[in-house]
Enzyme design. Structure first.
Site, PDB file in Angstrom:
ATOM      1  N   ARG A 176      -6.710  23.907  92.011  1.00 37.56           N
ATOM      2  CA  ARG A 176      -5.492  23.152  92.739  1.00 37.56           C
ATOM      3  C   ARG A 176      -5.762  21.716  92.385  1.00 37.56           C
ATOM      4  O   ARG A 176      -6.809  21.386  92.973  1.00 37.56           O
ATOM      5  CB  ARG A 176      -4.853  23.629  93.825  1.00 37.56           C
ATOM      6  CG  ARG A 176      -4.239  24.659  93.753  1.00 37.56           C
ATOM      7  CD  ARG A 176      -4.061  25.363  95.103  1.00 37.56           C
ATOM      8  NE  ARG A 176      -3.562  24.612  96.265  1.00 37.56           N
ATOM      9  CZ  ARG A 176      -2.117  24.803  96.355  1.00 37.56           C
ATOM     10  NH1 ARG A 176      -1.340  25.513  95.684  1.00 37.56           N
ATOM     11  NH2 ARG A 176      -1.505  23.946  97.261  1.00 37.56           N
ATOM     12  N   SER A 220     -15.847  25.605  96.668  1.00 37.24           N
ATOM     13  CA  SER A 220     -16.054  26.503  97.781  1.00 37.24           C
ATOM     14  C   SER A 220     -17.238  27.602  97.059  1.00 37.24           C
ATOM     15  O   SER A 220     -16.876  28.571  97.065  1.00 37.24           O
ATOM     16  CB  SER A 220     -14.962  27.518  98.060  1.00 37.24           C
ATOM     17  OG  SER A 220     -13.945  26.444  98.420  1.00 37.24           O
ATOM     18  N   ASP A 226     -13.648  25.258 101.170  1.00 38.63           N
ATOM     19  CA  ASP A 226     -12.313  25.343 101.752  1.00 38.63           C
ATOM     20  C   ASP A 226     -12.244  25.682 102.925  1.00 38.63           C
ATOM     21  O   ASP A 226     -11.427  25.477 103.791  1.00 38.63           O
ATOM     22  CB  ASP A 226     -11.839  26.833 100.886  1.00 38.63           C
ATOM     23  CG  ASP A 226     -12.810  27.805 100.872  1.00 38.63           C
ATOM     24  OD1 ASP A 226     -13.939  27.821 101.236  1.00 38.63           O
ATOM     25  OD2 ASP A 226     -12.484  28.814 100.240  1.00 38.63           O
TER      26      ASP A 226
HETATM   27 MG    MG Z   1      -9.402  29.062  98.039  1.00 35.84          MG
END
Ligand code: MG
Ligand code: ADP
Length: 463
Positions: free
Chosen positions: A78, A147, A200
């Site tokens: 994202r 992450s 994250d």
């Molecule tokens: Mg994620």
């Protein structure tokens, strides 16, 4: 019939081996606390890396300006921009875009992956509009949520220790991932500075804290699983730098790599692990997270098919394909409340090409989903209790009413309702009524992206 009895015997044995009575969960929680101490004591002292994040200040609410964030950690990434207005105004506006990563890029080369990411980011930057645009003459700044396990070297640099969750690109390992991204942005002429590198869990912790000052830890239950929490800086023996002024340091536990002899693991978990991209690693993650739950179910079903003709004389060929049954399919079946269990029926038909299953068969499959999800959910709860124990927050001290909020995020937690409900009720079971009143599990909806942008803001070059 004999077949049915044999299939049920396999299921019962599996259930037995997945058992998580409270006593066992307490042992898991204790083991988690012990490993946390060991990982904080020395580098390499534990399976838990307990990575020092260099985040020694969490958002206060004073952050101001336009900041970007990029979240890479699973199958999608994202990009997002947010306009922060400081104490009074908070988050004024945000825009985001989601892009999926073509599977071949997860194993090809570092340059190919980062070029793809930089290109998507550039495309997003080009859509800056009237309301949300950067200040002329000021370099855009980005919080990078990455992450995977990273050895952090400063707030905005860190080298990749290893890939997880299905990524496997040799030439990124050991590289500074901020360097990799920055080079890719330079290659396409995108002028942007990475001012914070987080994962994250830390993003979620930061985002959670922005809205609620009682947030002390964050847990991700998505494709993978991990946790981060706020530690006292002087409780980190392996930290030899100056003590931060706040006296605090956020620790990225990398708890997916936790393992303990107390974990209820089965032959199916052992095979899954042995055949995975990262054998011997991420054992906790492999019994809890969204990437693996459906696969465990598939493996049990395969044994039931092969050794007890559970689906008839022929073993359904599709059932032999690893990862074909995804966790969202499993959760759809598990949540099926129709009287003829038609979601189970259609999932078996559409995904595994097993037509015409009986109601009895469908019921057994729901039971199987329940066993796998329950184990994962209860183990996650035990992990959280491990953190609370480390912080001394698993008991009520002299009637103190200090709240401890744990920010949770990730597709598994968000969408697999039976999983999250079981996790929360197990937490209550483990902590008891009185303590539970002070422990709050809060769903931080995409706190991670906002969190990274907030940390980019608090580490801006223009401060
Ligand atoms: Mg994620
Ligand atoms: P990531 O962890 O990849 O950053 P998310 O937090 O969105 O991304 O989690 C996605 C994961 O969540 C998926 O890989 C899947 O395992 C799990 N998931 C998504 N939707 C569902 C669902 N409906 N039921 C169960 N699990 C789901």
């Amino acid at each position: 019939s004999g077949r049915w009895a044999r299939a049920m015997a396999i299921l019962r044995e599996f259930e037995e081996n997945c058992g998580t009575p409270l006593g066992k969960l307490r042992q898991v929680a204790d083991a988690m606390t012990v490993e946390m101490h060991a990982g904080l004591a020395s580098e390499g002292g534990s399976k838990l890396k307990m990575i020092i994040s260099y985040v020694d200040n969490l958002p206060t609410g004073d952050e101001k300006g336009l900041f970007y964030a990029l979240d890479l950690g699973g199958t999608n990434f994202r990009v997002l921009r947010v306009l922060l207005g400081g104490k009074e105004k908070g988050v004024i506006a945000q825009e985001f875009d989601e892009v999926s990563i073509p599977p071949h890029l997860m194993t090809e080369s570092s340059d190919a992956l980062f070029d793809y990411i930089a290109a998507a980011l550039a495309k997003f930057v080009a859509t800056e509009g009237e309301g949300l645009h950067s200040t002329p003459g000021r370099q855009r700044e980005l919080g990078f949520t990455f992450s995977f396990p990273v050895r952090q070297t400063s707030i905005a640099s860190g080298t990749l220790i290893k890939w997880t969750k299905g990524f496997s690109i040799e030439d990124t390992v050991g590289q500074d991932v901020v360097g990799e991204l920055t080079k890719a942005m330079e290659r396409i002429g995108l002028d942007m500075r990475v001012s914070a590198l987080v994962n994250d869990t830390i993003g979620t912790l930061a985002g959670g804290r922005y809205y609620n000052q009682d947030v002390i830890a964050a847990v991700i239950l998505g494709t993978g699983t991990n946790a981060a929490y706020v530690e006292r800086a002087n409780a980190i023996p392996k930290w030899h730098g100056l003590l931060p002024r706040s006296g605090e340091m956020v620790i990225n536990m990398e708890w997916g790599n936790f393992r303990s002899s107390h974990l209820p693991l089965t032959e199916f978990d052992q095979d899954l692990d042995a055949e995975s991209l990262n054998p011997g690693e991420q054992i906790f993650e492999k019994s809890i997270s969204g990437m693996y739950l459906g696969e465990v179910v598939r493996r049990v079903l395969l044994k039931m098919a092969e050794e007890a003709a559970f689906f008839g004389d022929v073993v359904p060929p599709k059932l032999k394909i690893p990862f074909i049954l995804r966790t969202p399919n499993m959760s759809a079946m598990h949540h099926d409340t129709s009287s003829d269990l038609r979601v189970v029926g259609s999932t078996l038909k559409d995904i595994l090409e097993i037509p015409n299953t009986s109601l009895k068969t469908r019921k057994a499959i729901i039971e199987l989903c329940d066993i796998v999800a329950t184990r994962g959910a209860r183990l996650s709860a035990a992990g959280i209790v491990g953190i609370l124990k480390k912080l001394g927050r698993d008991v009520v001290r002299d009637g103190e009413k200090q709240k401890s909020v744990i920010a949770l995020d990730g597709g598994l937690f968000e969408h697999y309702t039976k999983f999250s409900a079981c996790m929360e009720s197990t937490l209550k079971e483990l902590l008891g009524e009185e303590v539970s009143e002070n422990i709050v599990v809060e769903h931080s909806c995409d706190g991670s992206g906002i969190g990274a942008a907030l940390l980019a803001a608090s580490h801006s070059q223009y401060l």
